[in-house]
Design an enzyme around this catalytic site. Sequence first.
Site, PDB file in Angstrom:
ATOM      1  N   GLN A 184       0.746  -1.159   0.063  1.00 31.07           N
ATOM      2  CA  GLN A 184      -0.097   0.148   0.014  1.00 31.07           C
ATOM      3  C   GLN A 184       0.588   1.268  -0.272  1.00 31.07           C
ATOM      4  O   GLN A 184       0.280   2.500  -0.075  1.00 31.07           O
ATOM      5  CB  GLN A 184      -0.942   0.105   1.304  1.00 31.07           C
ATOM      6  CG  GLN A 184      -1.922  -1.075   1.223  1.00 31.07           C
ATOM      7  CD  GLN A 184      -3.144  -0.788   0.206  1.00 31.07           C
ATOM      8  OE1 GLN A 184      -3.130   0.199  -0.435  1.00 31.07           O
ATOM      9  NE2 GLN A 184      -3.865  -1.813  -0.152  1.00 31.07           N
ATOM     10  N   SER A 204       2.832  -4.775  -5.188  1.00 33.75           N
ATOM     11  CA  SER A 204       1.810  -5.162  -6.067  1.00 33.75           C
ATOM     12  C   SER A 204       1.506  -3.883  -6.981  1.00 33.75           C
ATOM     13  O   SER A 204       1.233  -2.824  -6.688  1.00 33.75           O
ATOM     14  CB  SER A 204       0.591  -5.315  -5.468  1.00 33.75           C
ATOM     15  OG  SER A 204      -0.168  -6.165  -6.470  1.00 33.75           O
ATOM     16  N   ALA A 205       1.612  -4.094  -8.507  1.00 32.14           N
ATOM     17  CA  ALA A 205       1.236  -3.144  -9.530  1.00 32.14           C
ATOM     18  C   ALA A 205       0.092  -2.482  -9.322  1.00 32.14           C
ATOM     19  O   ALA A 205      -0.078  -1.340  -9.556  1.00 32.14           O
ATOM     20  CB  ALA A 205       1.661  -3.698 -10.944  1.00 32.14           C
ATOM     21  N   HIS A 206      -0.912  -3.372  -9.152  1.00 32.99           N
ATOM     22  CA  HIS A 206      -2.449  -2.724  -9.145  1.00 32.99           C
ATOM     23  C   HIS A 206      -2.898  -1.819  -8.034  1.00 32.99           C
ATOM     24  O   HIS A 206      -3.969  -1.129  -8.161  1.00 32.99           O
ATOM     25  CB  HIS A 206      -3.448  -3.596  -9.422  1.00 32.99           C
ATOM     26  CG  HIS A 206      -3.566  -4.842  -8.025  1.00 32.99           C
ATOM     27  ND1 HIS A 206      -4.835  -4.472  -7.392  1.00 32.99           N
ATOM     28  CD2 HIS A 206      -3.282  -5.528  -7.459  1.00 32.99           C
ATOM     29  CE1 HIS A 206      -4.897  -5.344  -6.351  1.00 32.99           C
ATOM     30  NE2 HIS A 206      -3.773  -6.149  -6.449  1.00 32.99           N
ATOM     31  N   THR A 244       6.255 -18.886 -17.337  1.00 30.12           N
ATOM     32  CA  THR A 244       6.709 -17.798 -18.322  1.00 30.12           C
ATOM     33  C   THR A 244       6.327 -16.545 -18.120  1.00 30.12           C
ATOM     34  O   THR A 244       5.192 -16.464 -17.242  1.00 30.12           O
ATOM     35  CB  THR A 244       5.863 -18.211 -19.676  1.00 30.12           C
ATOM     36  OG1 THR A 244       6.365 -19.527 -19.981  1.00 30.12           O
ATOM     37  CG2 THR A 244       6.096 -17.269 -20.965  1.00 30.12           C
ATOM     38  N   CYS A 330     -10.304  -7.186   0.480  1.00 30.45           N
ATOM     39  CA  CYS A 330      -9.723  -8.647   0.206  1.00 30.45           C
ATOM     40  C   CYS A 330     -10.630  -9.544   1.154  1.00 30.45           C
ATOM     41  O   CYS A 330     -10.610 -10.830   0.946  1.00 30.45           O
ATOM     42  CB  CYS A 330      -8.208  -8.518   1.012  1.00 30.45           C
ATOM     43  SG  CYS A 330      -7.278  -7.383   0.084  1.00 30.45           S
TER      44      CYS A 330
HETATM   45  N1  PMP Z   1      -0.522  -6.919   1.216  1.00 37.54           N
HETATM   46  C1  PMP Z   1      -1.393  -5.795   1.337  1.00 37.54           C
HETATM   47  C2  PMP Z   1      -1.224  -4.803   2.402  1.00 37.54           C
HETATM   48  C3  PMP Z   1      -2.415  -5.501   0.550  1.00 37.54           C
HETATM   49  O1  PMP Z   1      -3.338  -4.515   0.528  1.00 37.54           O
HETATM   50  C4  PMP Z   1      -2.607  -6.645  -0.630  1.00 37.54           C
HETATM   51  C5  PMP Z   1      -4.161  -6.447  -1.487  1.00 37.54           C
HETATM   52  N2  PMP Z   1      -5.374  -6.059  -0.910  1.00 37.54           N
HETATM   53  C6  PMP Z   1      -1.864  -7.545  -0.493  1.00 37.54           C
HETATM   54  C7  PMP Z   1      -0.810  -7.896   0.219  1.00 37.54           C
HETATM   55  C8  PMP Z   1      -2.177  -8.513  -1.776  1.00 37.54           C
HETATM   56  O2  PMP Z   1      -1.526  -8.252  -3.112  1.00 37.54           O
HETATM   57  P1  PMP Z   1      -1.939  -8.809  -4.399  1.00 37.54           P
HETATM   58  O3  PMP Z   1      -3.410  -8.222  -4.870  1.00 37.54           O
HETATM   59  O4  PMP Z   1      -0.913  -8.225  -5.458  1.00 37.54           O
HETATM   60  O5  PMP Z   1      -1.636 -10.043  -4.227  1.00 37.54           O
END
Ligand code: PMP
Length: 392
Positions: A184, A204-206, A244, A330
């Site tokens: 984050q 994480s890219a997104h 890959t 999540c």
């Molecule tokens: N760690 C944290 C603190 C997150 O907020 C998230 C995504 N909610 C993740 C790990 C997991 O990331 P990813 O979606 O790339 O698996």
Amino acid sequence: MVEGRAAEAKIVYLDYNATAPLRPEALEATLAALKTVGNASSMHHFGRDAAVRVDGARRQLADLLNCSPGEIIFTSGATEANNLALRAALARGGALVTTAVEHPAVLEAGRAITGGEAGDLVVLPVDGDGVLDLEPLHDALNQRNVALVSVMLANNETGVLTDLAPIAKAAHEVGALVHTDATQYVGRLPLDLAELDVDLLSLSAHKFGGPQGAGALFVRRGTNLPHRPLLIGGGHERGWRAGTLNVAGIAALGAAAEAVRRNLPSEAARVSELRDKLEAGLTTRVSGCQINAARAPRLPGVTSVTFPGVPADAVLAAMPHVAASDGSACSSGAPSPSHVLLAMGRSREDADSTVRFSLGYDTTAEDVDRAIDAAAAAVEQTRLLMAATAEQ
Ligand code: PMP
């Protein structure tokens, strides 16, 4: 307003901590990479083209983090990066010390790898503001053979930031490695890996405008770790993982990292002001509303707001033109309340009455005004409905 989301009937998107809208630069890089057919491991022209895109992204990400491109392992996201870090660092035994507010990708992975609290796992508490107390950390480091300390840099639900320097110092003094889940944090605040004394870092890219399904693990040069890939196959990424490479995702991650780097400090200040405006509006307009961890240092763009006695899912349903989240996306859908808010000493009822708004690069002052109006009306409407139901 990002194309695609704008089309969604002018919904104000305030869920950047769940996922940030894809940046135009990342979309462009995705399309360009998808048009080339090469496997980055192939030696011919097409393979080399793919490899050049991957190398370019490695450089772009390294520039954002101020590390060397050779210290980056591309993964499928932060979940994989966290799992790889924990598995490798704990492969030779020793305990894991982590915190009660970690993402499940650390907390649950740690439980599975170590055998849980009855085995080699120490879960440190946080205070009412979500801040870690150093004393239990020192105790844990003195009482056990600790292989790894894993503490997140910024919390996904509250945005609370960790001061990692004293934690890393204490861990290194007893020979433990340090991992941080910076998912984050990366792209929201400047990060300098020449200064931040961690051995492993996940991202994480997104979360910063790249695509979903791409991420990275930073492994500091000289950290001598056995590889423990989650999937067995060809030894990609120097043996850290198999499969890959996701060239388009990686290229887009790199493009997003470069876009972020251009104006990170000014953007952080702008988003922080918008978050403050949102909090001021909500606390003025909604009686009884409470900002969680308000006194702690926090990420610029996130606020966790409790509307006591008003269920968050009802509030969200009553404001369909604002995309926010109840707790962390999540774990949305899961019946259990936020483990983060519970660890901060909030009641289950309060945790269930908490909405997370997270802002980002595409958020405007007008978006914030609309969100304040919508949330105030939604809480009011929900309170009236609840009162009417109670009377029946
Ligand atoms: N760690 C944290 C603190 C997150 O907020 C998230 C995504 N909610 C993740 C790990 C997991 O990331 P990813 O979606 O790339 O698996």
